[in-house]
Design a protein around this motif. Structure first.
Motif, PDB file in Angstrom:
ATOM      1  N   GLU A  86      49.385  38.188  40.016  1.00 10.94           N
ATOM      2  CA  GLU A  86      50.741  37.280  39.772  1.00 10.94           C
ATOM      3  C   GLU A  86      50.289  35.829  39.559  1.00 10.94           C
ATOM      4  OE1 GLU A  86      53.777  38.144  39.668  1.00 10.94           O
ATOM      5  OE2 GLU A  86      53.137  40.374  40.118  1.00 10.94           O
ATOM      6  N   SER A  87      49.051  35.627  39.406  1.00 12.77           N
ATOM      7  CA  SER A  87      48.424  34.137  39.392  1.00 12.77           C
ATOM      8  C   SER A  87      49.010  33.784  37.813  1.00 12.77           C
ATOM      9  CB  SER A  87      46.829  34.184  39.209  1.00 12.77           C
ATOM     10  OG  SER A  87      46.326  33.016  38.848  1.00 12.77           O
TER      11      SER A  87
ATOM     12  N   ASN B 173      47.077  31.634  36.384  1.00 13.17           N
ATOM     13  CA  ASN B 173      45.924  31.057  35.628  1.00 13.17           C
ATOM     14  C   ASN B 173      45.352  32.119  34.930  1.00 13.17           C
ATOM     15  OD1 ASN B 173      42.755  30.788  35.952  1.00 13.17           O
ATOM     16  ND2 ASN B 173      43.845  28.756  35.974  1.00 13.17           N
ATOM     17  N   LEU B 174      45.307  32.311  33.650  1.00 15.36           N
ATOM     18  CA  LEU B 174      44.490  33.336  32.771  1.00 15.36           C
ATOM     19  C   LEU B 174      43.146  33.742  33.495  1.00 15.36           C
ATOM     20  CD1 LEU B 174      44.753  35.431  30.665  1.00 15.36           C
ATOM     21  CD2 LEU B 174      44.306  33.523  28.937  1.00 15.36           C
ATOM     22  N   GLU B 175      42.398  32.814  33.641  1.00 17.34           N
ATOM     23  CA  GLU B 175      40.868  33.191  33.912  1.00 17.34           C
ATOM     24  C   GLU B 175      41.039  33.845  35.148  1.00 17.34           C
ATOM     25  OE1 GLU B 175      36.665  31.154  34.716  1.00 17.34           O
ATOM     26  OE2 GLU B 175      38.234  29.986  33.605  1.00 17.34           O
ATOM     27  N   ASN B 176      41.847  33.626  36.179  1.00 18.69           N
ATOM     28  CA  ASN B 176      41.677  34.425  37.500  1.00 18.69           C
ATOM     29  C   ASN B 176      42.339  35.760  37.187  1.00 18.69           C
ATOM     30  OD1 ASN B 176      40.935  32.088  38.776  1.00 18.69           O
ATOM     31  ND2 ASN B 176      43.089  31.292  39.572  1.00 18.69           N
ATOM     32  N   VAL B 177      43.443  35.798  36.341  1.00 18.03           N
ATOM     33  CA  VAL B 177      43.782  37.318  36.055  1.00 18.03           C
ATOM     34  C   VAL B 177      42.354  38.258  35.587  1.00 18.03           C
ATOM     35  CG1 VAL B 177      45.170  38.588  34.323  1.00 18.03           C
ATOM     36  CG2 VAL B 177      46.124  36.570  35.698  1.00 18.03           C
ATOM     37  N   LEU B 178      41.995  37.540  34.643  1.00 23.57           N
ATOM     38  CA  LEU B 178      40.937  38.432  34.023  1.00 23.57           C
ATOM     39  C   LEU B 178      39.656  38.579  35.032  1.00 23.57           C
ATOM     40  CD1 LEU B 178      40.608  36.582  30.592  1.00 23.57           C
ATOM     41  CD2 LEU B 178      41.481  38.790  31.042  1.00 23.57           C
ATOM     42  N   THR B 179      39.424  37.702  35.971  1.00 23.13           N
ATOM     43  CA  THR B 179      38.363  37.833  36.988  1.00 23.13           C
ATOM     44  C   THR B 179      38.894  38.950  37.968  1.00 23.13           C
ATOM     45  OG1 THR B 179      37.707  35.547  36.616  1.00 23.13           O
ATOM     46  CG2 THR B 179      37.088  36.537  38.843  1.00 23.13           C
ATOM     47  N   ASN B 180      39.995  39.030  38.440  1.00 22.24           N
ATOM     48  CA  ASN B 180      40.621  39.785  39.344  1.00 22.24           C
ATOM     49  C   ASN B 180      40.643  41.249  38.838  1.00 22.24           C
ATOM     50  OD1 ASN B 180      42.148  40.745  41.773  1.00 22.24           O
ATOM     51  ND2 ASN B 180      43.484  41.015  40.518  1.00 22.24           N
ATOM     52  N   ARG B 181      40.693  41.472  37.540  1.00 21.33           N
ATOM     53  CA  ARG B 181      40.940  42.635  36.686  1.00 21.33           C
ATOM     54  C   ARG B 181      39.289  43.290  37.008  1.00 21.33           C
ATOM     55  NH1 ARG B 181      45.263  43.726  33.697  1.00 21.33           N
ATOM     56  NH2 ARG B 181      44.142  45.489  32.458  1.00 21.33           N
ATOM     57  N   TYR B 182      38.357  42.687  36.358  1.00 21.13           N
ATOM     58  CA  TYR B 182      37.031  42.901  36.722  1.00 21.13           C
ATOM     59  C   TYR B 182      36.608  43.379  37.945  1.00 21.13           C
ATOM     60  CZ  TYR B 182      35.682  41.592  32.067  1.00 21.13           C
ATOM     61  OH  TYR B 182      35.429  41.561  30.716  1.00 21.13           O
ATOM     62  N   GLN B 183      37.089  42.472  39.095  1.00 24.84           N
ATOM     63  CA  GLN B 183      36.839  42.795  40.538  1.00 24.84           C
ATOM     64  C   GLN B 183      37.417  44.341  40.978  1.00 24.84           C
ATOM     65  OE1 GLN B 183      38.175  39.583  42.412  1.00 24.84           O
ATOM     66  NE2 GLN B 183      36.334  38.265  42.333  1.00 24.84           N
ATOM     67  N   GLN B 184      38.709  44.545  40.285  1.00 25.24           N
ATOM     68  CA  GLN B 184      39.404  45.791  40.509  1.00 25.24           C
ATOM     69  C   GLN B 184      38.667  46.939  39.857  1.00 25.24           C
ATOM     70  OE1 GLN B 184      43.667  45.959  40.528  1.00 25.24           O
ATOM     71  NE2 GLN B 184      43.653  43.757  39.995  1.00 25.24           N
ATOM     72  N   ASN B 185      37.809  46.733  38.711  1.00 24.65           N
ATOM     73  CA  ASN B 185      37.259  47.915  38.161  1.00 24.65           C
ATOM     74  C   ASN B 185      35.977  48.137  39.012  1.00 24.65           C
ATOM     75  OD1 ASN B 185      36.222  49.524  35.929  1.00 24.65           O
ATOM     76  ND2 ASN B 185      37.293  48.267  34.398  1.00 24.65           N
TER      77      ASN B 185
END
Length: 451
Positions: free
Chosen positions: A238-239, A241-253
């Motif tokens: 829900e962020s 901030n685009l960079e936060n969204v991408l970082t979170n996706r990597y963490q989930q992966n």
């Protein structure tokens, strides 16, 4: 006949000398160094999950027979498939005792019968029941047909729409450039049944080229049958901030057992079929997409930010990537971002991300200096098709045949009849001269196939 790739156990690191190479001396086959069965490349250190080639190749043939079989037109012996086998000429060869036109193939001399549909009214009744989205029992009762005849004409209707669609697609897919977009969706049915589907659209028009699911009629050993309740699909952030969204996706992966471990929650199979794991479907789906990409001199493929899809896309396009005729990109939709990514390194692998008004894009097979090079101009086609399927697919169905038939009928209706900006995706792609209703679509499809 086009030859599919048959071995997927190789290095999938694009910059490695072993990329796409089978049986390299640098490999440690079936390694368990990281806790899962993989092929280890000593040259670059990658550990790609081990793939059962026999399983993938068997289901490729099954999906090919349904998605691309020329059941209604041309020689059934030497021109079995749209796109994958060369078209052969034929000549008129008299009539059957019932007065149906026969033809003779000029290549193999096979004599075959031209399709002739006498009970068109039954096809119209079945189509009306699909549009009304009635339960199958209600549909059969309303049509006045027996159950056997209803399913018979449902199969015919699916073949008519599919063959009509593929005939036109063949005419426009030979081009200098093609851009495709692929994402996965979970389609839920009643009683916890359902399937994972991969959907691919042509970028400029939004036309849905292929919709594949992880249901199979093949006999599958228990190890490869999907039987999970956990969900590892990357969830939306829900962020703002685009960079936060991408970082979170990597963490989930990174929280997965391995990067291709895509689990889609609890899904019970429909009767008389099996569910396979989504990573296997990825290899199958992207192989079938060669139907369209092999007709283009150059193509780009924008895929969901998902390691499972990355492997399938790279293996299907391996030869074209090596020749610099194809490129693959991750894409994450994020409308109207206030920030601008210009090669920002994000994630464990320090992937470079760029952004435009539609979202973030990461080149997998090439280097970018500016996001202006990106040819992805529309990003909502797959969401729109998924919503359409969710609203129009009968949730009570419990047959793989009916699911496949309805999915294909809806794909064609969505492309030729559903309006966006007062036109259809089929018109924009160049495969239709007009806006169709489902009824007029059936009428023109019958004219083309019977002629």
């Amino acid at each position: 006949m086009f030859k599919f790739r048959t071995d997927f156990n190789c290095c999938k690191t694009v910059n490695c000398e072993n990329f796409g190479v089978v049986k390299s001396e640098d490999y440690i086959p079936q390694s368990r160094r990281l806790g899962y069965l993989s092929i280890e490349c000593k040259l670059c250190g990658s550990n790609c999950p081990w793939i059962n080639n026999e399983l993938v190749n068997g289901i490729v043939k099954e999906k090919l027979d349904f998605q691309f079989a020329r059941k209604l037109t041309h020689c059934p012996k030497c021109h079995q498939y749209f796109f994958f086998s060369e078209r052969t000429d034929s000549k008129l060869h008299g009539f059957t005792s019932a007065g149906t036109q026969r033809k003779k193939c000029c290549a193999c001399r096979t004599i075959y019968t031209v399709q002739n549909y006498k009970n068109i009214e039954a096809l119209k009744l079945v189509l009306a029941s699909i549009i009304a989205n009635k339960e199958i029992r209600e549909s059969i009762k309303a049509s006045g047909l027996s159950a056997r005849l209803y399913y018979f004409y449902l199969d015919k209707l699916s073949s008519i729409f599919a063959n009509f669609s593929r005939l036109h697609e063949e005419e426009v897919m030979e081009r200098s450039y093609l851009a495709m977009h692929t994402e996965g969706r979970v389609i839920k049915l009643d009683h916890k049944r359902g399937m994972y589907s991969l959907i691919t659209s042509e970028v400029d028009s939004g036309y849905i080229l292929l919709n594949s699911n992880n249901l199979t009629r093949q006999s599958v050993v228990d190890y490869y049958i999907y039987d999970e309740s956990e969900n590892t699909i990357i969830t939306s952030n829900e962020s703002d901030n685009l960079e936060n969204v991408l970082t979170n996706r990597y963490q989930q992966n990174m929280s997965r057992n391995h990067f291709e471990q895509l689990l889609v929650g609890e899904l019970k199979p429909v009767t008389k079929c099996n569910l396979i794991y989504p990573d296997k479907l990825a290899y199958i789906h992207f192989q079938l997409l060669n139907a369209f990409s092999r007709k283009a001199d150059k193509y780009d493929h924008y895929i969901e930010h998902e390691s499972t899809l990355r492997s399938g896309a790279l293996m299907a396009a391996y030869e074209d990537i090596k020749k610099s005729n194809a490129d693959v990109y991750f894409f994450v939709p994020f409308l109207n971002s206030r920030e601008k990514l210009q090669g920002k390194k994000i994630g464990w692998w320090k992937d470079r991300w760029f952004s435009n008004e539609l979202g973030a894009i990461c080149p997998i097979t090439c280097k970018l200096t500016d996001s202006a090079d990106i040819k992805l101009h529309h990003s909502d086609s797959i969401d729109l098709f998924y919503t359409y399927i969710d609203q129009h697919m009968n949730k009570g169905i419990n047959s793989i045949n009916v699911i496949d038939q309805l999915s294909e009928i809806h794909r064609v209706i969505f492309n030729y009849c559903d309006l966006k900006n007062n036109t259809t995706r089929a018109i924009t792609l160049g495969v239709a001269p007009q806006v169709y209703t489902p009824e007029s679509l059936l009428q023109d499809a019958l004219k083309m196939i019977m002629s």
